[in-house]
Design an enzyme around this catalytic site. Structure first.
Site, PDB file in Angstrom:
ATOM      1  N   ASP A 287       4.973  -8.657  -8.672  1.00  0.00           N
ATOM      2  CA  ASP A 287       5.613  -9.925  -8.311  1.00  0.00           C
ATOM      3  C   ASP A 287       5.193 -11.054  -9.239  1.00  0.00           C
ATOM      4  O   ASP A 287       5.980 -11.962  -9.518  1.00  0.00           O
ATOM      5  CB  ASP A 287       5.282 -10.292  -6.862  1.00  0.00           C
TER       6      ASP A 287
ATOM      7  N   SER B 189      -0.498   1.892   1.046  1.00  0.00           N
ATOM      8  CA  SER B 189      -1.272   0.828   1.662  1.00  0.00           C
ATOM      9  C   SER B 189      -1.946  -0.077   0.627  1.00  0.00           C
ATOM     10  O   SER B 189      -1.281  -0.857  -0.040  1.00  0.00           O
ATOM     11  CB  SER B 189      -2.293   1.441   2.626  1.00  0.00           C
TER      12      SER B 189
ATOM     13  N   LYS C 267       3.679   2.292   3.186  1.00  0.00           N
ATOM     14  CA  LYS C 267       2.900   1.927   4.382  1.00  0.00           C
ATOM     15  C   LYS C 267       2.545   0.447   4.291  1.00  0.00           C
ATOM     16  O   LYS C 267       1.653   0.057   3.556  1.00  0.00           O
ATOM     17  CB  LYS C 267       1.624   2.761   4.478  1.00  0.00           C
TER      18      LYS C 267
END
Length: 445
Positions: A308, A297, A322
């Site tokens: 990224d 999470s 998750k």
């Protein structure tokens, strides 16, 4: 405990966004589902009239609620009584007990992870273990709240746990002395070579500020310039969405951090850099983020954002997967509904649901003597009954790691122990930073 007393702190527990339940929505449900509700009422009447023993209304109503939520995903649930007390405990961050995070899986109490430095951790209890007996009494098939209540207790008292560890032929018993568990969300150390290590154990209140303070202390303790930084998010089950954004923002000075998309109005939100902290606090410093199957999470939000943006090299094992957001909806004064209301996406638009974050360099935890067995029985989001499906339709076989042996990872746990290496993943990350230049560890161009 009353719901109103902790709603202000609800975001500390899981990635939540508070939204009101509107009367218009309820009216629509009423109109559409009237015939179905009549079936429910008919069943209720038959049970009350014909069941072999009298049944309290409270038992039947709770059964209906649990049944509805059980038809959804594994992260939605109804909270009252002891569930709310456990939520309060997580918010307060201290209690007397063993220091275990557990869930109920097919009638068995399964260890998600022991808290670092807790009595359970010191006694060698590991993620993936199943607890079958407490003080010789079988708890399989029982109630999770009852099991948790038995494991809690006065500091200094002990309890015997019977553990089944997948891959071992026989269960074994462990005596654990309860202690005062003070959950410390952020810890830090300065390793050899002026490499800093910041460990984030959970995303509770002020984690972003705590990490900034830890970085300041590392700089003060260093003899000269800090040469690299490890951000350890292993076995971190997540927490506050806001704190995940804040922590990511410490290392980013531009661009998207995470986006949230839901069905209800107001559940589509965008979170960008430079909204919590200004600039990159460790600008130009090589950064490695450590993750494993227990990183979930909020941890995946941070790892995904820094990966990224090419701000960090992500190392370790594929994360839990998750990729959903839970909202805490009050139901009167003494109960609340934890409901999955949105999915979140990394800056490049990828969902981590099921697939998780794939590390740039996969590093097994070779210092774990049960590594092979644990990997075989590892539990991730995709293994949970009723989990949300990734919209891209990623197949399990596409998520599997390369089976070719890596020549860098040949040492056994016994050989590592002889060399004094207790944590191979951290050791490998530190060695990588010590032998690298600033430009060779995933820095932005």
């Amino acid at each position: 405990m009353k719901v109103a007393a902790f709603l202000r702190s609800a975001a500390l527990v899981t990635a939540v966004a508070l939204i009101p339940a509107t009367t218009a929505t309820m009216a629509q449900v009423d109109g559409r589902a009237g015939p179905e509700f009549s079936k429910v009422f008919a069943v209720y009447q038959r049970i009350q009239a014909s069941y072999v023993e009298p049944v309290e209304d409270e038992v039947l109503i709770r059964g209906m609620i649990d049944g509805m939520l059980g038809a959804l995903d594994p992260h939605s649930g109804y909270l009252d009584g002891s569930d709310l007390q456990r939520l309060e405990t997580m918010i307060d961050g201290n209690y007397s007990g063993l220091g275990l995070s557990v869930l109920m899986e097919d009638g068995a109490v399964k260890v998600i992870s022991p808290f670092k430095g807790s009595p359970a951790d010191k006694q060698g209890i590991k993620a993936g273990d199943f607890i079958t007996h407490l003080d010789g009494k079988l708890i399989y098939g029982g109630d999770l709240d009852d099991a948790v209540a038995q494991m809690r207790g006065k500091a200094g008292t002990s309890i015997q746990l019977t553990i089944f560890r997948p891959g071992r032929d026989e269960p074994f018993e462990v005596d654990v002395t309860r202690g005062v568990i003070e959950l410390e969300p952020v810890t830090h150390e300065l390793a050899a070579g002026n490499v800093g290590v910041i460990t984030v154990n959970e995303f509770s209140a002020d984690v972003g500020a705590d990490v900034f303070n830890a970085w300041t202390k590392i700089q003060e303790e260093a003899t000269g310039r800090v040469s690299g930084l490890v951000l350890d998010l292993r076995s971190n089950p997540g927490g506050s969405l806001d704190e995940a954004v804040a922590l990511s923002d410490l290392f980013l000075d531009e661009g998207r951090i995470v986006s949230q998309r839901g069905r209800a109005r107001g559940e589509t939100l965008l979170y960008d850099a430079e909204t919590v902290f200004r600039g990159d606090m460790a600008d130009g410093l090589p950064l490695i983020v450590l993750i494993d199957a227990g990183s979930a999470s909020a941890s995946e939000i941070v790892a995904g954002a820094l990966q990224d943006h090419r701000r960090a090299l992500v190392m370790g094992e594929r994360s839990f997967g998750k990729g959903s957001v839970q909202s805490l909806l009050p139901l009167g004064r003494d109960a609340a509904l934890k409901l999955t209301t949105a999915r979140y996406y990394t800056p490049k638009g990828a969902s981590v649901q099921e697939g998780g974050i794939k590390p740039d360099i996969t590093v097994p935890q070779l210092s774990d003597p049960d590594l092979a067995l644990r990997a075989k029985y590892q539990t991730r989001e995709s293994d949970l009954r009723g989990h949300l499906i990734n919209e891209l339709g990623i197949k399990d076989e596409e998520l599997e790691s390369d089976e070719i042996d890596d020549p860098r990872f040949k040492l056994t746990s016994e050989q590592l122990e002889e060399q004094g290496i207790e944590d191979f993943q951290l050791h490998y990350a530190l060695e990588t930073l010590r032998r690298t230049t600033k430009s060779s560890v995933a820095l932005r161009k």
